[in-house]
Scaffold this motif. Sequence first.
Motif, short mmCIF file in Angstrom:
data_model
loop_
_atom_site.label_atom_id
_atom_site.label_comp_id
_atom_site.label_asym_id
_atom_site.label_seq_id
_atom_site.Cartn_x
_atom_site.Cartn_y
_atom_site.Cartn_z
N TRP A 147 0.85 -1.14 -0.12
CA TRP A 147 -0.02 0.00 0.06
C TRP A 147 0.86 1.15 -0.01
O TRP A 147 1.79 1.12 0.53
N THR A 148 0.52 2.12 -0.75
CA THR A 148 1.52 3.39 -1.01
C THR A 148 0.60 4.52 -0.79
O THR A 148 -0.44 4.78 -1.60
N PRO A 149 0.93 5.55 0.05
CA PRO A 149 0.12 6.94 0.07
C PRO A 149 0.24 7.58 -1.21
O PRO A 149 1.49 7.72 -1.77
N CYS A 150 -0.65 8.34 -1.62
CA CYS A 150 -0.34 9.27 -2.75
C CYS A 150 0.49 10.48 -2.29
O CYS A 150 0.31 11.31 -1.37
N ALA A 151 1.35 10.65 -3.46
CA ALA A 151 2.45 11.67 -3.11
C ALA A 151 1.88 13.06 -3.18
O ALA A 151 2.09 14.19 -2.39
N ALA A 152 0.89 13.44 -4.08
CA ALA A 152 0.31 14.73 -4.32
C ALA A 152 -0.44 15.06 -2.84
O ALA A 152 -0.57 15.97 -2.62
N HIS A 153 -1.24 13.89 -2.34
CA HIS A 153 -1.90 14.21 -1.14
C HIS A 153 -0.97 14.64 0.05
O HIS A 153 -1.35 15.21 0.84
N CYS A 154 0.08 13.74 -0.05
CA CYS A 154 1.12 14.15 1.08
C CYS A 154 1.46 15.45 1.08
O CYS A 154 1.77 16.38 2.25
N ILE A 155 1.84 15.85 -0.09
CA ILE A 155 2.31 17.31 -0.30
C ILE A 155 1.33 18.42 -0.01
O ILE A 155 1.31 19.36 0.74
N ASP A 156 0.01 18.03 -0.30
CA ASP A 156 -1.09 18.78 0.35
C ASP A 156 -1.20 19.06 1.77
O ASP A 156 -1.41 20.04 2.06
N LEU A 157 -1.03 17.88 2.36
CA LEU A 157 -1.17 17.92 3.65
C LEU A 157 0.06 18.81 4.52
O LEU A 157 -0.13 19.29 5.35
N MET A 158 1.16 18.53 3.83
CA MET A 158 2.38 19.36 4.11
C MET A 158 2.22 20.82 3.91
O MET A 158 2.51 21.71 5.00
N LEU A 159 1.75 21.21 3.19
CA LEU A 159 1.41 22.68 2.84
C LEU A 159 0.16 23.14 3.80
O LEU A 159 0.28 24.32 4.28
N GLU A 160 -0.69 22.27 4.01
CA GLU A 160 -1.90 22.67 5.05
C GLU A 160 -1.04 22.87 6.03
O GLU A 160 -1.41 23.81 6.95
N ASP A 161 -0.36 22.09 6.87
CA ASP A 161 0.37 22.21 8.04
C ASP A 161 1.14 23.49 8.25
O ASP A 161 1.35 24.22 9.25
N ILE A 162 2.04 23.94 7.08
CA ILE A 162 2.89 24.88 6.89
C ILE A 162 2.06 26.33 6.89
O ILE A 162 2.40 27.11 7.46
N GLY A 163 0.75 26.14 6.42
CA GLY A 163 -0.21 27.30 6.41
C GLY A 163 -0.62 27.63 7.58
O GLY A 163 -1.10 28.83 7.96
N LYS A 164 -0.81 26.76 8.81
CA LYS A 164 -1.28 26.96 10.12
C LYS A 164 -0.24 27.60 10.85
O LYS A 164 -0.30 28.17 11.92
N LEU A 165 1.15 27.94 10.52
CA LEU A 165 1.92 28.55 11.35
C LEU A 165 1.58 29.96 11.18
O LEU A 165 1.14 30.56 10.29
N LYS A 166 1.81 30.67 12.18
CA LYS A 166 1.22 32.15 12.36
C LYS A 166 1.72 33.20 11.32
O LYS A 166 1.04 33.81 10.59
N VAL A 167 3.03 33.13 10.92
CA VAL A 167 3.58 34.16 9.98
C VAL A 167 2.74 33.80 8.40
O VAL A 167 2.42 34.75 7.81
N TYR A 168 2.59 32.54 8.14
CA TYR A 168 2.05 32.18 6.94
C TYR A 168 0.62 32.29 6.85
O TYR A 168 -0.19 32.48 5.90
N ASP A 169 -0.16 31.92 7.99
CA ASP A 169 -1.30 31.87 8.25
C ASP A 169 -1.93 33.31 7.83
O ASP A 169 -3.04 33.58 7.30
N GLN A 170 -1.09 34.32 8.28
CA GLN A 170 -1.73 35.82 8.08
C GLN A 170 -1.72 36.14 6.82
O GLN A 170 -2.63 36.72 6.22
N THR A 171 -0.62 35.80 6.16
CA THR A 171 -0.34 36.22 4.78
C THR A 171 -1.36 35.56 3.71
O THR A 171 -2.02 36.12 3.06
N LEU A 172 -1.85 34.33 4.07
CA LEU A 172 -2.53 33.53 3.40
C LEU A 172 -4.07 33.82 3.46
O LEU A 172 -4.87 34.13 2.75
N SER A 173 -4.22 34.36 4.84
CA SER A 173 -5.67 34.88 5.20
C SER A 173 -6.09 36.24 4.59
O SER A 173 -6.97 36.50 3.82
#
Length: 424
Positions: free
Chosen positions: A305-331
């Motif tokens: 069983w292999t996890p989808c690479a694209a979905h892994c990257i999406d989840l990583m970007l989602e976690d990065i976006g939760k950091l305060k400095v990036y969350d403010q910019t994205l908002s």
Amino acid sequence: MTEPKGQRKDFVWKYVKEVDGEKYFRCKFCDQTCSGTVSRFKNHLASMHKGIKPCSKVPEDVKLECQHALKNFFEQKTARNEMLYEIGMGAGAKGESGASQSIEGDTGGMTQAPKPRGPMDKFASSQARQSTLNSKWKQEERKDVCRKIGRFIYCKALPFNLVNDPYWVAAVDGIANYGPGFKPPSMHELRTWILKVEVEDINVMMEEHKKAWKQYGCSIMSDGWTDGKSRVLINFLVNSPAGTWFLKSIDASDTIKNGELMFNYLDSVVDEIGEDNIVQVITDNASNYVNAGSRLMEKRKKLYWTPCAAHCIDLMLEDIGKLKVYDQTLSLSRQVVKFIYGHCWVLSMMRSFTKNSELLRPAVTRLAIAYLTLQSLYKQKQPLQAMFSSEKWASSSWARNVEGKRLLSIVEEMLGSTDQFGIR
């Protein structure tokens, strides 16, 4: 095969692989099957992209040979049709000998004998004028047919690039070759025997993919999504060196997509394809799929069983976006785009400054789209700065509005200090 061996005179037969019991052409180079005529098989070898996949292993000399043969066939067919048209429309025929008479001169060369003129010459010249009139009439007739086709496409809101589809070109050629009196298929025919024959052709193609699955192995890919009617659909695809094959789609709207359910779905697909033919099963990283993948590997020892690479990257970007400095910019970027596309006058003004270039709007289902929205804002940095500093914006009611002033401050903060927010 479509012709007995004793009647195979075309050169292309030497590139056909003989298999007992098959009624199709099979390419000697890539093992591709062709259910049409020799002309279609030549298109396969010539890489013409006309209703059949080009051969990926054809030698260059064979490819050029088939291209030359198809070109000659087309020219001969065109010349023959023109001749038949002229005869049918009453064009003047040749003399009894079928060619102009020649005499041999004193030097041994062949020179054309002078044609005797008589009362039929006037009739022949009138026939030439009639041929010209017929040609012009044919052009007008074509315009009328083109308008009828266009009217059908416009009424059904079909895309204009539909006419570039090879199946459309093949359909029009088939109607033209049939000639006058062709009756289009009825709705009953389309949903009965025509559909049945097409399904049989698809099944023949699937058999070729199954051979590749057994020879090279394959990967099962699962993708779940929700359509416009809020139906939860799960698609299953099979990937191999022969290409990606859509296997089936399951409507899971009336079930809960837990680990047990997803395991049963994946396990049934493995049984359908054959465990010995499967190398890996690829899904996204949701918890139910993780559970199903682990259980599947426990039961099926020969696959992974292999996890989808694209979905892994999406989840990583989602976690990065939760950091305060990036969350403010994205908002802030979402607020800018939402305001512009939420007011028609501001949107029209933005398009005039960006020369009709659009900003990428954020979506709920795409985790990485917020970063792409930020990137599109940065690419339009100068037009947006010019827009909010223009006299047209300053004299508008939005410049004096609280919401408009807040938007201006956000734009100045974001686009005026890109280093601070890491917009690159």
